[in-house]
Design an enzyme around this catalytic site. Sequence first.
Site, PDB file in Angstrom:
ATOM      1  N   GLY A  13       8.067  55.299  49.905  1.00  0.00           N
ATOM      2  CA  GLY A  13       8.481  54.231  48.997  1.00  0.00           C
ATOM      3  C   GLY A  13       9.240  53.153  49.733  1.00  0.00           C
ATOM      4  O   GLY A  13      10.211  52.595  49.225  1.00  0.00           O
ATOM      5  N   SER A 142      19.529  60.860  41.667  1.00  0.00           N
ATOM      6  CA  SER A 142      20.063  59.735  40.893  1.00  0.00           C
ATOM      7  C   SER A 142      21.176  60.237  39.992  1.00  0.00           C
ATOM      8  O   SER A 142      21.217  61.420  39.626  1.00  0.00           O
ATOM      9  CB  SER A 142      18.944  59.124  40.028  1.00  0.00           C
ATOM     10  OG  SER A 142      19.462  58.211  39.084  1.00  0.00           O
ATOM     11  N   TYR A 154      12.466  61.050  34.035  1.00  0.00           N
ATOM     12  CA  TYR A 154      13.136  60.651  35.276  1.00  0.00           C
ATOM     13  C   TYR A 154      14.373  61.518  35.543  1.00  0.00           C
ATOM     14  O   TYR A 154      14.591  61.991  36.667  1.00  0.00           O
ATOM     15  CB  TYR A 154      13.517  59.183  35.170  1.00  0.00           C
ATOM     16  CG  TYR A 154      14.099  58.556  36.412  1.00  0.00           C
ATOM     17  CD1 TYR A 154      13.282  58.193  37.481  1.00  0.00           C
ATOM     18  CD2 TYR A 154      15.465  58.290  36.513  1.00  0.00           C
ATOM     19  CE1 TYR A 154      13.809  57.595  38.621  1.00  0.00           C
ATOM     20  CE2 TYR A 154      16.002  57.687  37.641  1.00  0.00           C
ATOM     21  CZ  TYR A 154      15.171  57.341  38.689  1.00  0.00           C
ATOM     22  OH  TYR A 154      15.696  56.750  39.801  1.00  0.00           O
ATOM     23  N   LYS A 158      14.904  63.985  38.729  1.00  0.00           N
ATOM     24  CA  LYS A 158      16.010  63.777  39.671  1.00  0.00           C
ATOM     25  C   LYS A 158      16.942  64.990  39.717  1.00  0.00           C
ATOM     26  O   LYS A 158      17.514  65.304  40.763  1.00  0.00           O
ATOM     27  CB  LYS A 158      16.775  62.517  39.292  1.00  0.00           C
ATOM     28  CG  LYS A 158      15.989  61.229  39.531  1.00  0.00           C
ATOM     29  CD  LYS A 158      15.505  61.100  40.959  1.00  0.00           C
ATOM     30  CE  LYS A 158      15.004  59.708  41.284  1.00  0.00           C
ATOM     31  NZ  LYS A 158      14.475  59.600  42.671  1.00  0.00           N
TER      32      LYS A 158
END
Length: 253
Positions: A13, A142, A154, A158
Amino acid sequence: MTQSNPRVAIVTGAARGIGAATAVRLAEDGFAVAVIDLDEKQCADTVAAIEGAGGRALAIGADVSDAAQVDAAVTRVAEQLGAPLVLVNNAGVLRDNLLFKMSEEDWDTVMNVHLRGSFLMSRAAQKYMTEAGWGRIVNLSSTSALGNRGQANYATAKAGLQGFTKTLAIELGKFGVTVNAIAPGFIATDMTRATAERVGVSFEDFTKAAIAAIPVGRAGKPEDIANTVSFFAGEQAGFVSGQVIYVAGGPKA
């Protein structure tokens, strides 16, 4: 590690944002860097920044959730740059929505990129690290791992990366490989801009609201995360493994 024979790092990424800043920082630290993203052409700016400063970089296009593409990418890194001894699992996507609106595709896409991608990349890279008796894996978690409205997929991914980190640290430690995770707070990137769009506010207002809750009184920058990766990737962090550090401008965990 010398300039003529640098250690090799992979950053996924890495076309923009945190990944790009991390790739540039590792190059400054003396690593040759493989810049991986879904579209190889999108890696050009990161590679140019590294090479323009006298570093060595290689752009590779690969879907980290595809096992064949991952194996091919890591093999290419080993052949063209050298054995990868640092891996930064940064690739990520957002498919935000409230639970009752979230599709199975939204769930699977986020799990595949964050969790499956980190698993596949780590599995492919650890071979070179264990053979060398030295390695560093850094996973990007995160603060959303603590829970965040509209991000069930998400947040779960994470949080999963934190368990993945601690388990790999146990498995790989005897081979001289450390595994740690970084959990960024609010970092001003295209991804946080997309979150602002999702909740229907301007990025400026979204940022101001975030800063109001950050003890150090500013938004995070991609370089803040890159600096932490630099520490974990270095010799000085050899006795630090299985840790999750929240880089969020204040206590979170």
